[in-house]
Structure formats: structure tokens, C-alpha cells
Scaffold this motif. Structure first.
Motif, short mmCIF file in Angstrom:
data_model
loop_
_atom_site.label_atom_id
_atom_site.label_comp_id
_atom_site.label_asym_id
_atom_site.label_seq_id
_atom_site.Cartn_x
_atom_site.Cartn_y
_atom_site.Cartn_z
N TRP A 224 0.83 -1.21 0.00
CA TRP A 224 0.00 0.00 0.00
C TRP A 224 0.87 1.26 0.00
O TRP A 224 0.59 2.22 -0.73
CB TRP A 224 -0.93 0.02 1.21
N TRP B 272 2.08 2.07 -3.32
CA TRP B 272 1.02 2.36 -4.28
C TRP B 272 0.40 3.74 -4.06
O TRP B 272 0.18 4.50 -4.99
CB TRP B 272 -0.05 1.27 -4.19
N TYR B 273 0.06 4.05 -2.80
CA TYR B 273 -0.69 5.26 -2.48
C TYR B 273 0.09 6.28 -1.65
O TYR B 273 -0.38 7.41 -1.47
CB TYR B 273 -1.95 4.91 -1.70
N ILE C 101 -4.22 -2.67 -5.15
CA ILE C 101 -2.77 -2.49 -4.98
C ILE C 101 -2.07 -3.74 -5.51
O ILE C 101 -2.61 -4.85 -5.42
CB ILE C 101 -2.36 -2.23 -3.52
N THR D 113 0.56 -6.29 -11.34
CA THR D 113 -0.59 -5.52 -11.77
C THR D 113 -1.24 -6.18 -12.98
O THR D 113 -2.46 -6.35 -13.05
CB THR D 113 -0.18 -4.07 -12.12
N VAL E 74 -6.99 4.95 -9.07
CA VAL E 74 -5.57 5.25 -9.23
C VAL E 74 -5.43 6.73 -9.57
O VAL E 74 -6.14 7.24 -10.43
CB VAL E 74 -4.93 4.40 -10.36
N SER F 37 0.42 9.29 -9.23
CA SER F 37 1.04 8.27 -8.39
C SER F 37 2.13 7.53 -9.13
O SER F 37 2.13 7.42 -10.36
CB SER F 37 -0.02 7.27 -7.91
N ALA G 28 2.37 4.46 -9.07
CA ALA G 28 1.71 3.26 -9.59
C ALA G 28 1.19 3.44 -11.01
O ALA G 28 1.00 2.45 -11.72
CB ALA G 28 0.57 2.86 -8.66
#
Length: 319
Positions: free
Chosen positions: A173, A176-177, A229, A236, A256, A260, A262
Motif C-alpha cells: 500500500w 502504491w498510495y 494495490i 498488476t 488510481v 502516483s 503506480a
């Protein structure tokens, strides 16, 4: 009319449930179970769950639930206002306003920097909430255009979350965030990750028995994915293959943010970005000396900064 505001007590639980049922009248009142679920959260603070007494009887309730939120790459102490409910007999009599104002006073004393909510634009601004601070941040794939994604590997498995998964999921996480404004850091307890309603699945994804990601999603609608995530780009793509092959829908949407790290995991795919702010997405600045919060709000208002991405935890799935 004398209104007394105090922290909830165990003896108030039944009456609080009644007030939510009356205020949010309907066939299904998710707020009743949502309040109870939030009480089991790792960050719940009884002093921020307030009731309003009128002539000795509880007539209103508000819950401010604490979160650690990222802003400018730093953890910020924040709360979500909601739900708030007032017995219909005492609505429009100042009970709700007293609950909010007393809550704000306590929050400032405890050092919280901001309060956020989805709420009615004609009501909450009178308490200092600024509209259009956040809304929606999704990327959308048309299934027919996902040429690069073929059949999922037989090695990909989906299962429920276990306590032993949480440390690794938190690490994924963060990657990702963790670099996005308004990202709510999940709690580190099992109830902060698992599904709280039958329509929503919360699943760990495995490849060769190793965790590669986590998805919380509406099992009947892949345009309603609550959290996604994955460990890296390969993971992914593997999870997207799995989801693609499990649906007859024409599209998939993921929460998303376009800024980011990601987003780079999707560079080989055709996708559309849907970034919006909504009137109902509001923030109140609780600490006027906190420049990070003030600058965020001002720059989003002026259109020189993208609004952040709030991903609500499972307890809010019931609303």
C-alpha cells in the motif's frame, strides 16, 4: 432549549442505532451497522463519538473517525465526519450544529489538522467546510482494448485476508498510495482490510503462494473497485488478467491517481483518466497554522494542483 454534548457511552448504543434508523429512513439503513463497525476500528476514539442530550434524552449523534492521511508526502492527523444523525423530532433545531461545533473544538484540542466528509453543499460550508476538495480519481480500461492482457496464469489464486498478510499488504500500500495527497493509510488490524458487506469482496492475490496484491471490489460490478494495490508492474498485469477473465462487463475502473508512482504500472495499456472534484467532497481546516493543509486547499481551489485521492476503508462500504 438546553442541549448537552458529551461522549457516547455503552448505554447509548441502542439509542444511537435508533436515531440513525430514524434519520436515514429506508429499507436498509447502512449507517446503523457502519457506526458499530467503526467502533471496532484500530483508530476509534470514544471521545470523538458524541451524543446530544435534550432534556436528558439522546436526540443526536455524530462520529468523527480518525485517520492518518498523507499530505505533501507527510502523515497528517485527520478525521472523517460521519455519520451524523438527529432524531427527526429535533431536526433543524440546532442539535446537529452543536454536535459539529463541539466536535471541532475537541479535535483542535487533540491536534487534528483537518476534517473531511462527503456532505450536503448547502449545510456543511456554514461550519467552515470548503467544497470541491476531492471527488473521484479513476483510470478506466475498455475490455476490448486490453489487447496486451490474455488469459490469467493458473498460478494466480484469490483468497480472503489473514492477519499474517497485513505487514506485507501495508508495504505494498505504501508504494502504491503513499505519495498521493489525501491517501488514507489503512489501519493495521484485520477489520481494516476485510469486507463488511456481502456485495464486496476483499481478496489477497497470490502467485506461487506469494502475495502479489490486494483488491477490494464489488463482485457484481468491476466499475466499482474500492481498492487495488499490486507489488509491481508484472503483478498488476496478472491481477488485471484475472479480473478481466472473471467478468462479462465491457470495462474496468480502478482508483488510481494520475500523479502516483503506480500509474507507471499501466504504461503498456490504453486507459482513460477520470479525475473530478465534487461539491460534496469537503475539507475543514482545523489547524490554521498548518501550511500544508492551507496550501493544498488553496491550490486545489485555484486549479493549480490536482485534488488528492481518498479511498475509504471497508466500514464505509455499508453506507
Amino acid at each position: 432549549m438546553n442541549i448537552k454534548i458529551r461522549s457516547e457511552q455503552i448505554k447509548d448504543y441502542r439509542r444511537i442505532a435508533e436515531i440513525n434508523a430514524l434519520a436515514f429512513e429506508g429499507e436498509y439503513v447502512g449507517e446503523v451497522t457502519m457506526v458499530d463497525s467503526l467502533r471496532h476500528g484500530t483508530m476509534f476514539d470514544q471521545e470523538l463519538s458524541l451524543v446530544a442530550e435534550v432534556e436528558g434524552k439522546v436526540m443526536g449523534h455524530v462520529l468523527f473517525y480518525p485517520f492518518d492521511m498523507y499530505l505533501n508526502g507527510k502523515i497528517t492527523k485527520t478525521v472523517c465526519l460521519g455519520p451524523i444523525a438527529v432524531d427527526p423530532e429535533f431536526q433543524k433545531s440546532g442539535v446537529g450544529g452543536n454536535l459539529i461545533e463541539e466536535g471541532h473544538k475537541i479535535l483542535k484540542e487533540k491536534g487534528y489538522k483537518l476534517s473531511f466528509l462527503f456532505g450536503h453543499p448547502s449545510y456543511y460550508p456554514r461550519f467552515g467546510y470548503i467544497m470541491n476538495m476531492f471527488g473521484k480519481s479513476n483510470i478506466k480500461f475498455e475490455i476490448d482494448n486490453m489487447k496486451q492482457i490474455e488469459m490469467a496464469s493458473d498460478e494466480i489464486k484469490e483468497r480472503t485476508v489473514k492477519p499474517s498478510d497485513l505487514k506485507e499488504l501495508m508495504g505494498i500500500w505504501e508504494n502504491w498510495y503513499g505519495d498521493i495527497d489525501l491517501a488514507i493509510r489503512p489501519g493495521e488490524g484485520l477489520m481494516d482490510w476485510i469486507s463488511h458487506t456481502s456485495d464486496i469482496k476483499a481478496s489477497v492475490f497470490l502467485k506461487s503462494q506469494e502475495i502479489i496484491g490486494f483488491v477490494r471490489y464489488n463482485k457484481n460490478n468491476l466499475n466499482d473497485i474500492r481498492m487495488f494495490i499490486a507489488k509491481n508492474k508484472e503483478a498488476t498485469m496478472e491481477i488485471l488478467k484475472y479480473l478481466k477473465n472473471s467478468t462479462s462487463m465491457k470495462s474496468i475502473e480502478l482508483p488510481v491517481h494520475p500523479d502516483s508512482t503506480a500509474i507507471n504500472f499501466f504504461e503498456d495499456l490504453e486507459y482513460m483518466v477520470d479525475l473530478q472534484t465534487w461539491d460534496a467532497g469537503m475539507i475543514k481546516i482545523l489547524d490554521e497554522n498548518d501550511k500544508d493543509v492551507e496550501i493544498y486547499c488553496r491550490e486545489v481551489q485555484e486549479g493549480i494542483r490536482k485534488a488528492g485521492l481518498i479511498v475509504y476503508p471497508p466500514s464505509y462500504d455499508m453506507a
